[in-house]
Design a protein around this motif. Structure first.
Motif, mmCIF file in Angstrom:
data_model
loop_
_atom_site.group_PDB
_atom_site.id
_atom_site.type_symbol
_atom_site.label_atom_id
_atom_site.label_comp_id
_atom_site.label_asym_id
_atom_site.label_seq_id
_atom_site.Cartn_x
_atom_site.Cartn_y
_atom_site.Cartn_z
ATOM 1 N N UNK A 1 2.252 -0.988 -22.131
ATOM 2 C CA UNK A 1 1.403 -0.226 -23.054
ATOM 3 C C UNK A 1 -0.065 -0.553 -22.785
ATOM 4 N N UNK A 2 -0.330 -1.839 -22.629
ATOM 5 C CA UNK A 2 -1.709 -2.251 -22.385
ATOM 6 C C UNK A 2 -2.215 -1.688 -21.056
ATOM 7 N N UNK A 3 -1.384 -1.782 -20.034
ATOM 8 C CA UNK A 3 -1.789 -1.273 -18.714
ATOM 9 C C UNK A 3 -2.039 0.234 -18.755
ATOM 10 N N UNK A 4 -1.246 0.933 -19.551
ATOM 11 C CA UNK A 4 -1.411 2.389 -19.679
ATOM 12 C C UNK A 4 -2.794 2.719 -20.258
ATOM 13 N N UNK A 5 -3.197 1.943 -21.273
ATOM 14 C CA UNK A 5 -4.529 2.151 -21.846
ATOM 15 C C UNK A 5 -5.598 1.874 -20.783
ATOM 16 N N UNK B 1 0.820 -1.215 0.000
ATOM 17 C CA UNK B 1 0.000 0.000 0.000
ATOM 18 C C UNK B 1 0.855 1.266 0.000
ATOM 19 N N UNK B 2 2.114 1.109 0.400
ATOM 20 C CA UNK B 2 2.983 2.294 0.489
ATOM 21 C C UNK B 2 3.808 2.530 -0.785
ATOM 22 N N UNK B 3 3.814 1.548 -1.658
ATOM 23 C CA UNK B 3 4.615 1.695 -2.883
ATOM 24 C C UNK B 3 3.913 2.683 -3.816
ATOM 25 N N UNK B 4 4.636 3.733 -4.258
ATOM 26 C CA UNK B 4 3.973 4.700 -5.146
ATOM 27 C C UNK B 4 3.655 4.082 -6.507
ATOM 28 N N UNK B 5 2.565 4.558 -7.091
ATOM 29 C CA UNK B 5 2.203 4.064 -8.410
ATOM 30 C C UNK B 5 3.169 4.640 -9.436
ATOM 31 N N UNK B 6 3.293 3.915 -10.541
ATOM 32 C CA UNK B 6 4.234 4.344 -11.567
ATOM 33 C C UNK B 6 3.499 4.421 -12.889
ATOM 34 N N UNK B 7 3.418 5.620 -13.408
ATOM 35 C CA UNK B 7 2.818 5.771 -14.725
ATOM 36 C C UNK B 7 3.842 5.326 -15.759
ATOM 37 N N UNK B 8 3.498 4.280 -16.502
ATOM 38 C CA UNK B 8 4.455 3.748 -17.467
ATOM 39 C C UNK B 8 4.717 4.766 -18.573
ATOM 40 N N UNK B 9 5.958 4.826 -18.969
ATOM 41 C CA UNK B 9 6.338 5.725 -20.065
ATOM 42 C C UNK B 9 7.436 5.050 -20.882
ATOM 43 N N UNK B 10 7.610 5.524 -22.078
ATOM 44 C CA UNK B 10 8.593 4.886 -22.958
ATOM 45 C C UNK B 10 10.003 4.998 -22.376
ATOM 46 N N UNK B 11 10.793 3.953 -22.536
ATOM 47 C CA UNK B 11 10.496 2.702 -23.230
ATOM 48 C C UNK B 11 9.533 1.826 -22.409
ATOM 49 N N UNK C 1 -2.441 -15.364 -9.319
ATOM 50 C CA UNK C 1 -1.124 -15.188 -9.923
ATOM 51 C C UNK C 1 -1.021 -15.935 -11.249
ATOM 52 N N UNK C 2 -0.399 -15.283 -12.196
ATOM 53 C CA UNK C 2 -0.320 -15.780 -13.560
ATOM 54 C C UNK C 2 -0.596 -14.607 -14.470
ATOM 55 N N UNK C 3 -0.279 -14.770 -15.767
ATOM 56 C CA UNK C 3 -0.384 -13.610 -16.655
ATOM 57 C C UNK C 3 0.376 -12.446 -16.016
ATOM 58 N N UNK C 4 1.543 -12.790 -15.498
ATOM 59 C CA UNK C 4 2.272 -11.907 -14.582
ATOM 60 C C UNK C 4 2.549 -10.522 -15.157
ATOM 61 N N UNK C 5 3.038 -10.512 -16.384
ATOM 62 C CA UNK C 5 3.452 -9.221 -16.936
ATOM 63 C C UNK C 5 2.280 -8.254 -17.017
ATOM 64 N N UNK C 6 1.154 -8.760 -17.464
ATOM 65 C CA UNK C 6 -0.017 -7.898 -17.614
ATOM 66 C C UNK C 6 -0.539 -7.478 -16.243
ATOM 67 N N UNK C 7 -0.727 -8.441 -15.357
ATOM 68 C CA UNK C 7 -1.320 -8.072 -14.062
ATOM 69 C C UNK C 7 -0.382 -7.189 -13.243
ATOM 70 N N UNK C 8 0.918 -7.444 -13.335
ATOM 71 C CA UNK C 8 1.849 -6.593 -12.593
ATOM 72 C C UNK C 8 1.861 -5.172 -13.156
ATOM 73 N N UNK C 9 1.810 -5.068 -14.467
ATOM 74 C CA UNK C 9 1.812 -3.746 -15.092
ATOM 75 C C UNK C 9 0.557 -2.965 -14.699
ATOM 76 N N UNK C 10 -0.570 -3.671 -14.647
ATOM 77 C CA UNK C 10 -1.824 -3.014 -14.248
ATOM 78 C C UNK C 10 -1.747 -2.565 -12.784
ATOM 79 N N UNK C 11 -1.224 -3.439 -11.930
ATOM 80 C CA UNK C 11 -1.091 -3.083 -10.508
ATOM 81 C C UNK C 11 -0.156 -1.888 -10.333
ATOM 82 N N UNK C 12 0.935 -1.879 -11.098
ATOM 83 C CA UNK C 12 1.896 -0.782 -10.961
ATOM 84 C C UNK C 12 1.305 0.551 -11.411
ATOM 85 N N UNK C 13 0.307 0.502 -12.273
ATOM 86 C CA UNK C 13 -0.355 1.738 -12.708
ATOM 87 C C UNK C 13 -1.252 2.316 -11.621
ATOM 88 N N UNK C 14 -1.458 1.566 -10.558
ATOM 89 C CA UNK C 14 -2.286 2.062 -9.460
ATOM 90 C C UNK C 14 -3.736 1.637 -9.544
#
Lengths: 157, 656
Positions: free
Chosen positions: B85-89, B69-79, B102-115
């Motif tokens: 890219x999908x999580x950004x959309x 809960x304390x980890x700041x969200x990260x708006x993905x940016x290039x590269x 757990x699974x589909x790790x890259x997508x779910x982690x990217x979505x979580x990191x977007x906040x």
């Protein structure tokens, strides 16, 4: 009962069919003064509607199968039908006993619901009977889901 | 072998048990599944060993939850990777939550990191149900994610349920790699898209990495337009792992204003005039408010039109509360009046009944408002069809319609409501007379008293209205006083068992105060289910516990599937429909970190409910109230009123 009265009832049946309420309306050959129509309406099984010109009745024949005469369901059905003439009901739900009389017969577990038309009120009687059978089905779905499942394939959740 | 005479083997087992509570718990759980379970579970020596103070280790939420809960969200940016890219959309489109295992790790982690709030549960199917429920009581889009073939195929029932409910759920799954297609190299490859045929609005296996933004746009255009249904995307590794240094490497990289529109279809003025004429002439018109009113956020427009035209409103659909049941215009609890309606205005009834499934009489005329012209006239013949967003149609109707008075019709609605409620009360009186177990009418009535006539504001508690036989009672007593208050169970698909999964999604929405749940943020949620249903998603009690989602799960425990009544008199088949009797679902809940109550007498239900509610408020902990009933309560001749059915639409409606 005149040919003209039969035409009134037939037209009403066709009107329901044209509106998509009844599906597959089919008129059978006349036998012994009885005009018989079949159509699919409530559920997937064809219903049989009969005009008896000799005694002036309109009937949904064998509309409810497998109803034991000594069952709670049949007792409740009879009570429900008799209550349809109650003056406390709104006029559009009520059946005026001066214009039509509700009858139900249970033969070997098959219940026929009919209306004996009075004073040549066939249009009224026809309309009331169709609405009455609709309400019977609503009530059975409300209070007797097992019966509806077993006899009309109404799905269980 | 009787329970009182354990075998030597059992004795040895108990002596040899190591002093590790986790292991003894697992031993119990494992043997519980076997034929010797009753004996061993009843062995006091085992119980003493596992419950002794030195063995008890408290259930603990890992510290990582607080850290996350304390980890700041990260708006993905290039590269960016394809997953980013999908999580950004997803973030820009306002994806409101992700439910996954757990699974589909890259997508779910990217979505979580977007906040985007991300919840991880115990079964992908339950998590997909959670996404469906979240959507249904917020109107916002939620996603469900599973891994490869198994995680994806675990979601099929939930995707089908969401499809039946017309829910805009975004289904995401990883799916191995393009380079290994058709080889069975490695594990878990599945042709996913054919598996969701007929269960989705749109689906695509993404195979060109540079088009990931374009297809994300396709997905959200489908989710946010017309009649919603699930959208299913599956991602091979070449797509989610692709790397993009700049936007120029992506095809069709546009802002959402370029790939979809917020415009909604508006009604034809001629059809509005025709509809108003029909409604003006009607003696007893009625409005059916369904999914489309909720998703177009048209409840204020609904209220304004209904009040001006004095037309009662009855609800159907996958969620309820668009019209307050405190309003005299609510016909939700007036089933006996429905047959009197002469004109029916169907608003956003996406899942259409066939003739005879709704209680309106054979002479009723129908006006249907729907954003999808291809569906108007399906199943139920119409007199007037209006292609329109529901909100736009209501505003146009209100503008065209003169103020009306319909005193006699509203009096009939009120009288029917009184009759129905008296009938419900009579069931309660019968139910309280059965002392040997808890009758469903007791649960239904006392729950409604607690929610609507006690100390809690009646519009506060969001309810997952699930279950099978129990639902035939509880629906008669549950009421909606604001949009998104009732999540109408599995709805048209009729799945048994999603309820605890649903409660994860509903509680997540309430916990975060999403959309219409904002005023009720953090308040307890109530979930009703049966013992059969609880078995499917019970492990999500862990999910509720670890995220501190305060759901009170009421389990109607009648020792049987609801199907048993059809097997009365058949000794050969009856056992198919039965469980062990008196199972302790409350203990299951306790073992998973929740509070448990076991209620065996009718007078104990409300006190247990109060205790569970207090724990939900003070500790934000979920509970299970295991209500011990008996299957014979469905036999009308022995225990009137027995098994009940339903009348649709209205408070009892479920199929449509």
């Amino acid at each position: 009962m005149s040919i003209r009265s039969v035409a009134v009832v037939r037209n009403q049946l066709q009107s329901y069919a044209h509106r998509g309420v009844f599906r597959g309306l089919n008129e059978q050959p006349v036998r012994n003064g009885k005009y018989t129509f079949t159509f699919v309406w409530l559920g997937s099984k064809p219903l049989e509607f009969c005009i008896d010109t000799e005694n002036g009745t309109l009937a949904f024949r064998r509309v409810l199968p497998n109803v034991a005469r000594d069952s709670h369901l049949y007792d409740e059905l009879k009570s429900f039908l008799s209550a349809r003439c109650d003056k406390a009901l709104p006029s559009h739900q009520r059946i005026d006993p001066k214009r039509a009389e509700i009858l139900s017969v249970n033969r070997a577990g098959n219940v026929t619901i009919s209306i004996k038309v009075k004073n040549n009120q066939y249009a009224y009687g026809m309309n009331r009977l169709v609405n009455l059978v609709h309400q019977v089905f609503v009530r059975l779905n409300d209070l007797h889901p097992d019966y509806m499942c077993e006899n009309f394939d109404v799905p269980q959740e | 072998m009787s329970k009182s005479q354990p075998s030597k083997k059992d004795d040895r087992s108990s002596k040899d048990l190591p002093d590790v509570s986790r292991r003894s718990f697992i031993t119990k759980a494992a043997i519980g599944a076997g034929a010797t379970a009753a004996t061993l579970l009843g062995n006091p020596k085992i119980s003493e060993a596992s419950d002794s103070p030195e063995n008890v280790r408290p259930i603990k939420i890992p510290d990582e939850f607080e850290l996350a809960a304390k980890v700041p969200f990260k708006k993905a940016d290039f590269p960016m990777t394809g997953a980013e890219v999908f999580a950004r959309v997803c973030k820009e489109e306002g994806l409101a939550a992700l439910f996954c295992c757990p699974g589909n790790y890259n997508i779910q982690n990217a979505i979580a990191m977007e906040g985007i709030p991300t919840y991880s549960g115990r079964h992908e199917g339950s998590m997909c149900h959670a996404a469906d429920a979240f959507t249904r009581i917020t109107g916002e889009i939620a996603a469900a994610s599973g891994t490869e073939g198994p995680g994806f195929s675990d979601m099929i029932c939930a995707i089908a349920s969401a499809n039946g409910a017309r829910s805009p759920v975004l289904v995401l799954a990883s799916n191995m790699s393009i380079r290994d297609e058709d080889t069975e190299s490695g594990i878990q490859l599945q042709y996913q898209q054919p598996a969701t045929e007929g269960l989705k609005k749109y689906g695509k296996r993404l195979i060109t990495a540079s088009r990931i933004h374009e297809y994300a746009g396709h997905a959200f255009r489908q989710l946010r337009s017309g009649v919603p249904r699930p959208v299913h995307l599956d991602f091979p590794s070449e797509v989610y792992r692709a790397s993009f240094k700049t936007a120029s490497e992506l095809a069709f990289y546009h802002d959402k204003s370029r790939y979809r529109t917020e415009a909604k279809p508006h009604p034809d003025p001629k059809q509005i005039k025709a509809a108003v004429e029909l409604l003006k002439q009607a003696q007893r018109p009625i409005i059916v408010s369904s999914n489309g009113v909720f998703y177009s956020r048209a409840w204020d427009a609904l209220k304004a039109f209904a009040e001006k035209a004095q037309i009662p409103v009855v609800e159907s659909g996958a969620m309820k509360g668009q019209i307050s049941d405190a309003s005299p215009l609510s016909a939700n609890a007036s089933p006996n009046a429905l047959a009197s309606a002469d004109v029916v205005l169907l608003l956003g009834q996406y899942c259409m009944p066939t003739v005879g499934e709704f209680a309106f009489g054979p002479d009723a005329k129908y006006i249907r408002v729907d954003p999808a012209p291809e569906d108007i006239g399906r199943n139920l013949p119409i007199d007037i069809g209006l292609v329109s967003c529901e909100k736009a149609a209501l505003e146009a109707l209100a503008s065209e319609m003169p103020a009306m008075k319909r005193e006699a019709w509203l009096a009939e609605i009120a009288a029917a409501r009184k009759k129905f409620e008296d009938e419900c009360d009579s069931y309660y009186k019968l139910g309280t007379g059965y002392k040997e177990a808890v009758h469903p009418a007791v649960i239904a009535k006392e729950l409604s008293d607690f929610l609507y006539r006690g100390d809690i504001p009646k519009e506060q508690t969001t309810v997952v209205s699930g279950g099978y036989g129990i639902a035939r009672y509880t629906r008669r007593f549950l009421r909606g006083y604001r949009p998104g208050q009732i999540m109408n169970g599995a709805y048209q698909y009729g799945a048994i068992g999603p309820d605890v999964g649903y409660s994860v999604g509903v509680a997540a929405a309430v916990q975060n105060g999403v959309s219409v749940q904002a005023p009720y943020k953090g308040h307890p949620v109530v979930c009703i289910t049966g013992d059969a249903g609880f078995g499917y998603t019970a492990m999500e009690m862990d999910t509720l516990s670890k995220y501190r989602l305060p759901v009170i799960v009421i389990v109607y425990n009648n020792n049987a599937w609801g199907t048993w009544t059809g097997n009365r008199g058949n000794n050969r088949t009856m056992s198919i429909h039965l469980f062990q009797e008196n199972l302790r679902y409350d203990k299951v809940a306790e073992a998973l970190g929740a509070h448990g109550e076991y209620v065996t007498k009718p007078e104990d239900f409300t006190p247990a409910l109060k205790r569970a509610y207090a724990i939900a408020v003070k500790e934000s902990r979920p509970s299970v109230i295991n209500c011990q009933a008996k299957k014979e309560f469905w036999i009308r001749e022995q225990f009137p009123p027995g098994s009940l059915g339903k009348v649709e639409p209205g408070c009892m409606s479920y199929y449509h």
